[in-house]
Design a protein around this motif. Sequence first.
Motif, PDB file in Angstrom:
ATOM      1  N   ALA A  54     -28.110  -4.274 -22.958  1.00 32.33           N
ATOM      2  CA  ALA A  54     -29.412  -4.932 -23.322  1.00 32.33           C
ATOM      3  C   ALA A  54     -30.026  -5.642 -22.130  1.00 32.33           C
ATOM      4  N   ALA A  55     -31.223  -5.191 -21.686  1.00 34.14           N
ATOM      5  CA  ALA A  55     -31.955  -5.897 -20.799  1.00 34.14           C
ATOM      6  C   ALA A  55     -32.893  -6.992 -21.122  1.00 34.14           C
ATOM      7  N   SER A  56     -33.143  -8.190 -20.173  1.00 32.30           N
ATOM      8  CA  SER A  56     -34.026  -9.051 -20.411  1.00 32.30           C
ATOM      9  C   SER A  56     -34.484  -9.303 -18.941  1.00 32.30           C
ATOM     10  N   GLY A  57     -36.110 -10.219 -19.123  1.00 27.09           N
ATOM     11  CA  GLY A  57     -36.406 -10.572 -17.921  1.00 27.09           C
ATOM     12  C   GLY A  57     -37.107  -9.452 -17.201  1.00 27.09           C
ATOM     13  N   ILE A  58     -37.466  -8.255 -18.014  1.00 23.55           N
ATOM     14  CA  ILE A  58     -38.024  -7.265 -16.890  1.00 23.55           C
ATOM     15  C   ILE A  58     -38.573  -6.426 -18.032  1.00 23.55           C
ATOM     16  N   ILE A  59     -39.870  -5.540 -17.638  1.00 29.38           N
ATOM     17  CA  ILE A  59     -40.390  -4.727 -18.589  1.00 29.38           C
ATOM     18  C   ILE A  59     -39.650  -3.450 -18.640  1.00 29.38           C
ATOM     19  N   PHE A  60     -38.709  -3.319 -19.505  1.00 24.03           N
ATOM     20  CA  PHE A  60     -37.830  -2.365 -19.875  1.00 24.03           C
ATOM     21  C   PHE A  60     -38.389  -0.940 -20.055  1.00 24.03           C
ATOM     22  N   SER A  61     -39.608  -1.034 -20.557  1.00 24.17           N
ATOM     23  CA  SER A  61     -40.258   0.348 -21.051  1.00 24.17           C
ATOM     24  C   SER A  61     -40.771   1.146 -19.768  1.00 24.17           C
ATOM     25  N   ARG A  64     -32.173   5.427 -25.247  1.00 27.97           N
ATOM     26  CA  ARG A  64     -32.733   4.032 -25.032  1.00 27.97           C
ATOM     27  C   ARG A  64     -33.748   3.710 -26.260  1.00 27.97           C
ATOM     28  N   ASP A  65     -33.687   2.558 -26.565  1.00 25.81           N
ATOM     29  CA  ASP A  65     -34.517   1.853 -27.453  1.00 25.81           C
ATOM     30  C   ASP A  65     -35.374   0.796 -26.732  1.00 25.81           C
ATOM     31  N   ASN A  66     -36.630   1.225 -26.672  1.00 28.50           N
ATOM     32  CA  ASN A  66     -37.350   0.367 -25.887  1.00 28.50           C
ATOM     33  C   ASN A  66     -38.024  -0.865 -26.753  1.00 28.50           C
ATOM     34  N   ALA A  67     -37.827  -0.988 -27.872  1.00 30.15           N
ATOM     35  CA  ALA A  67     -38.281  -1.992 -28.865  1.00 30.15           C
ATOM     36  C   ALA A  67     -37.185  -3.126 -28.784  1.00 30.15           C
ATOM     37  N   LYS A  68     -35.811  -2.548 -28.436  1.00 25.59           N
ATOM     38  CA  LYS A  68     -34.870  -3.519 -28.504  1.00 25.59           C
ATOM     39  C   LYS A  68     -34.437  -3.869 -26.852  1.00 25.59           C
TER      40      LYS A  68
END
Length: 117
Positions: free
Chosen positions: A23-30, A71-75
């Motif tokens: 799980a990623a946070s603090g970055i635009i994952f998509s 990958r699940d960009n929404a999550k």
Amino acid sequence: QVQLVESGGGLVQAGGSLRLSCAASGIIFSINTMNWYRQTPGKQRELVAGITRYGSTNYADSVKGRFTISRDNAKNTVYLQMNSLKPEDTAVYYCGIGTSYYTVQYWGQGTQVTVSS
């Protein structure tokens, strides 16, 4: 602050399955490429699988047909489904986010996968 948190590692018998999550946070994952690497003592970290923002994938020859990255960009989450595990898959698995399969800017803390024979 970018943070990657892996989970799902553990001990499994040869032939078994595990599913890793990151799980990623603090970055635009998509907009980034997400990768799974692994490392054993005394060896370099090696790419296991990567997935681009477009969904294109790349796998190490040793895991083709056994592992699947998604990958699940929404999550903001990337997964690695590992089937038909072998003792040689034993390693610490790291997720990494970057601009390509081989350019990683941020790493997770790693999760241990141990496959017993």
